[in-house]
Design a protein around this motif. Sequence first.
Motif, PDB file in Angstrom:
ATOM      1  N   LEU A  91     -16.192  -5.066 -20.036  1.00 34.85           N
ATOM      2  CA  LEU A  91     -14.798  -4.643 -19.887  1.00 34.85           C
ATOM      3  C   LEU A  91     -14.460  -4.265 -18.447  1.00 34.85           C
ATOM      4  O   LEU A  91     -13.427  -4.670 -17.913  1.00 34.85           O
ATOM      5  CB  LEU A  91     -14.485  -3.476 -20.822  1.00 34.85           C
ATOM      6  CG  LEU A  91     -13.049  -2.961 -20.773  1.00 34.85           C
ATOM      7  CD1 LEU A  91     -12.062  -4.055 -21.132  1.00 34.85           C
ATOM      8  CD2 LEU A  91     -12.884  -1.766 -21.684  1.00 34.85           C
ATOM      9  N   VAL A  92     -15.337  -3.533 -17.796  1.00 30.56           N
ATOM     10  CA  VAL A  92     -15.067  -3.115 -16.422  1.00 30.56           C
ATOM     11  C   VAL A  92     -15.060  -4.321 -15.488  1.00 30.56           C
ATOM     12  O   VAL A  92     -14.202  -4.450 -14.610  1.00 30.56           O
ATOM     13  CB  VAL A  92     -16.094  -2.049 -15.975  1.00 30.56           C
ATOM     14  CG1 VAL A  92     -15.971  -1.760 -14.503  1.00 30.56           C
ATOM     15  CG2 VAL A  92     -15.905  -0.776 -16.769  1.00 30.56           C
ATOM     16  N   SER A  93     -15.996  -5.225 -15.684  1.00 28.69           N
ATOM     17  CA  SER A  93     -16.056  -6.421 -14.847  1.00 28.69           C
ATOM     18  C   SER A  93     -14.818  -7.292 -15.044  1.00 28.69           C
ATOM     19  O   SER A  93     -14.216  -7.760 -14.068  1.00 28.69           O
ATOM     20  CB  SER A  93     -17.318  -7.213 -15.193  1.00 28.69           C
ATOM     21  OG  SER A  93     -17.368  -8.410 -14.468  1.00 28.69           O
ATOM     22  N   PHE A 116     -17.850 -16.481  -6.170  1.00 24.80           N
ATOM     23  CA  PHE A 116     -16.744 -15.664  -5.685  1.00 24.80           C
ATOM     24  C   PHE A 116     -17.117 -14.958  -4.383  1.00 24.80           C
ATOM     25  O   PHE A 116     -16.343 -14.950  -3.422  1.00 24.80           O
ATOM     26  CB  PHE A 116     -16.322 -14.646  -6.749  1.00 24.80           C
ATOM     27  CG  PHE A 116     -15.307 -13.673  -6.254  1.00 24.80           C
ATOM     28  CD1 PHE A 116     -14.011 -14.075  -5.983  1.00 24.80           C
ATOM     29  CD2 PHE A 116     -15.646 -12.352  -6.036  1.00 24.80           C
ATOM     30  CE1 PHE A 116     -13.070 -13.178  -5.512  1.00 24.80           C
ATOM     31  CE2 PHE A 116     -14.712 -11.449  -5.567  1.00 24.80           C
ATOM     32  CZ  PHE A 116     -13.421 -11.865  -5.297  1.00 24.80           C
ATOM     33  N   LEU A 117     -18.315 -14.366  -4.329  1.00 23.87           N
ATOM     34  CA  LEU A 117     -18.742 -13.654  -3.119  1.00 23.87           C
ATOM     35  C   LEU A 117     -18.888 -14.616  -1.938  1.00 23.87           C
ATOM     36  O   LEU A 117     -18.513 -14.289  -0.813  1.00 23.87           O
ATOM     37  CB  LEU A 117     -20.039 -12.898  -3.375  1.00 23.87           C
ATOM     38  CG  LEU A 117     -19.928 -11.710  -4.337  1.00 23.87           C
ATOM     39  CD1 LEU A 117     -21.306 -11.130  -4.628  1.00 23.87           C
ATOM     40  CD2 LEU A 117     -18.994 -10.648  -3.800  1.00 23.87           C
ATOM     41  N   ASP A 133     -18.513  -5.251   0.599  1.00 21.94           N
ATOM     42  CA  ASP A 133     -19.747  -4.590   0.172  1.00 21.94           C
ATOM     43  C   ASP A 133     -19.555  -3.854  -1.155  1.00 21.94           C
ATOM     44  O   ASP A 133     -20.403  -3.932  -2.049  1.00 21.94           O
ATOM     45  CB  ASP A 133     -20.246  -3.624   1.250  1.00 21.94           C
ATOM     46  CG  ASP A 133     -20.660  -4.345   2.517  1.00 21.94           C
ATOM     47  OD1 ASP A 133     -21.072  -5.523   2.419  1.00 21.94           O
ATOM     48  OD2 ASP A 133     -20.538  -3.744   3.608  1.00 21.94           O
ATOM     49  N   LEU A 134     -18.441  -3.180  -1.289  1.00 25.40           N
ATOM     50  CA  LEU A 134     -18.159  -2.460  -2.523  1.00 25.40           C
ATOM     51  C   LEU A 134     -18.042  -3.430  -3.699  1.00 25.40           C
ATOM     52  O   LEU A 134     -18.616  -3.205  -4.774  1.00 25.40           O
ATOM     53  CB  LEU A 134     -16.866  -1.651  -2.372  1.00 25.40           C
ATOM     54  CG  LEU A 134     -16.428  -0.820  -3.567  1.00 25.40           C
ATOM     55  CD1 LEU A 134     -17.444   0.277  -3.847  1.00 25.40           C
ATOM     56  CD2 LEU A 134     -15.064  -0.228  -3.324  1.00 25.40           C
ATOM     57  N   LEU A 135     -17.335  -4.535  -3.494  1.00 27.15           N
ATOM     58  CA  LEU A 135     -17.200  -5.540  -4.548  1.00 27.15           C
ATOM     59  C   LEU A 135     -18.544  -6.169  -4.892  1.00 27.15           C
ATOM     60  O   LEU A 135     -18.850  -6.400  -6.063  1.00 27.15           O
ATOM     61  CB  LEU A 135     -16.220  -6.631  -4.113  1.00 27.15           C
ATOM     62  CG  LEU A 135     -14.762  -6.380  -4.414  1.00 27.15           C
ATOM     63  CD1 LEU A 135     -13.900  -7.473  -3.800  1.00 27.15           C
ATOM     64  CD2 LEU A 135     -14.525  -6.302  -5.894  1.00 27.15           C
ATOM     65  N   LEU A 139     -19.942  -5.934  -8.653  1.00 24.01           N
ATOM     66  CA  LEU A 139     -20.098  -7.133  -9.475  1.00 24.01           C
ATOM     67  C   LEU A 139     -21.561  -7.414  -9.796  1.00 24.01           C
ATOM     68  O   LEU A 139     -21.889  -7.820 -10.916  1.00 24.01           O
ATOM     69  CB  LEU A 139     -19.453  -8.330  -8.780  1.00 24.01           C
ATOM     70  CG  LEU A 139     -17.925  -8.291  -8.694  1.00 24.01           C
ATOM     71  CD1 LEU A 139     -17.408  -9.421  -7.818  1.00 24.01           C
ATOM     72  CD2 LEU A 139     -17.305  -8.352 -10.074  1.00 24.01           C
ATOM     73  N   GLN A 140     -22.454  -7.182  -8.842  1.00 24.39           N
ATOM     74  CA  GLN A 140     -23.871  -7.407  -9.119  1.00 24.39           C
ATOM     75  C   GLN A 140     -24.420  -6.391 -10.119  1.00 24.39           C
ATOM     76  O   GLN A 140     -25.246  -6.726 -10.961  1.00 24.39           O
ATOM     77  CB  GLN A 140     -24.670  -7.398  -7.812  1.00 24.39           C
ATOM     78  CG  GLN A 140     -24.423  -8.650  -6.987  1.00 24.39           C
ATOM     79  CD  GLN A 140     -25.087  -8.620  -5.618  1.00 24.39           C
ATOM     80  OE1 GLN A 140     -25.488  -7.572  -5.134  1.00 24.39           O
ATOM     81  NE2 GLN A 140     -25.169  -9.789  -4.993  1.00 24.39           N
TER      82      GLN A 140
END
Length: 186
Positions: A91-93, A116-117, A133-135, A139-140
């Motif tokens: 859900l968060v992703s 995407f990255l 970096d935050l993304l 995501l990882q």
Amino acid sequence: MPFAQVAPANPPNPADGLDDIRPPFFFLHSWLWLWIALGALVALALLVLLWFWLRPHRLLSPKTAYELALEKLQRALALLREDDPVPYAVLVSETIRSYLGQRFEAPSTRRTTEEFLREMEADRETPLAEHRDLLREFLQSCDLVKFARYQPTRSELEQVQQRATTFVTATKPVEVSSPQNGGGAR
């Protein structure tokens, strides 16, 4: 063999107590059926008008991608469980990926995290440049839980929530005031 002749039926005798067959009644000559049908149609029309008039009028105020993302992240907290983190991570992703698509028109929902990255790092002019970096970390972390069945601790899940919320609040759209609203120079 000759046919037997049947004697004609005798007309009923009123003294026997039998009445003759009544003539047919033509109700179509009566206008009553027309008035009943018209009354039913008028009543139906009034009910429909009354329903439209009394039903609650909902004024839809469209929510921004920012508001929707924050609401979904808040709802995701209910799924934050250490023993089963996959629904939370999914859900968060999905929330962040759809936010990226709506807010920045980034095709993140149709790409893997690596695609995407890679695309984001190749585009130096993207407004997401300062949040790379935050993304990436976010995501990882979600991918580890979703695909590698990693069992994070509660504090790790809370960090994922914090990263997601930080990213959304850091990318809040700035409202531009127009000169008509008093924001311009005089």
